[in-house]
Every structure is written in C-alpha cells, then in structure tokens.
Write a protein that holds these residues in place. Structure first.
Motif: not given
Length: 95
Positions: A22-25, A15-16, A3-13
């Motif tokens: 298409x992620x979390x902000x 932010x960029x 989950x922590x790796x998935x959330x990292x990818x989500x926040x990266x998407x």
C-alpha cells in the motif's frame, strides 16, 4: 508531514508490504503499464459525459478524480514507479 518524510514512509510500505503493498515501489520503467493507465484515464473521462447525460452528474466529480489519478499513475509507471496509495502518488508527483 514534510514531503520527504511522507515519501520515506510510502517507500517503506511499498518495500515491506508484499505484492499487494500500500505504498510506493521503484520498478523497471513500464511503458505498457503506462498505456493501460492512460486507457483507464480516457475511460473515466468518457464517463463524465455519460454520467451527466444519465442525470448522475454528481458522479462526474468522482470520474474526473480517477481520470486524473490514472493519468498520474501513467506518469509514474513511465518513470519507473508503482503506487498503490493515492496520497503517496500525489506526494511523489508533487516532488
């Protein structure tokens, strides 16, 4: 994926990805946006019965999913998050 790796990818998407990411902000807590999502959730809940009455009960499952999803988006907005990805939404809620 953990989950922590998935959330990292989500926040990266988030932010960029620009405005239509298409992620979390992380955003300012937004009670008005939360209310709007709750109205969508209520609309989808009402659609479940309407689909059944019209003989399209197979669509009720989709309406139920989106009622739940919009309810989760309301929780996130109230806590200061914006999500544009169902998987990211569920992962953040689970965490």
């Amino acid at each position: 994926m953990p989950a922590n790796k998935k959330l990292g990818k989500c926040f990266d998407e988030g932010q960029h990805g620009g405005e239509r990411h298409k992620g979390l902000r992380k955003i300012k807590q937004d009670v008005q946006l939360s209310r709007e999502y709750l109205l969508k959730a209520q609309h989808n809940l009402a659609a479940i019965t309407s689909f059944h009455d019209l003989g399209y009960s197979d669509w009720s499952a989709s309406a139920a999913f989106y009622a739940l999803y919009h309810g989760l988006l309301a929780i996130l907005a109230q806590r200061g998050y914006e999500s544009r990805n169902q998987s990211c939404t569920f992962t953040l809620i689970e965490e």
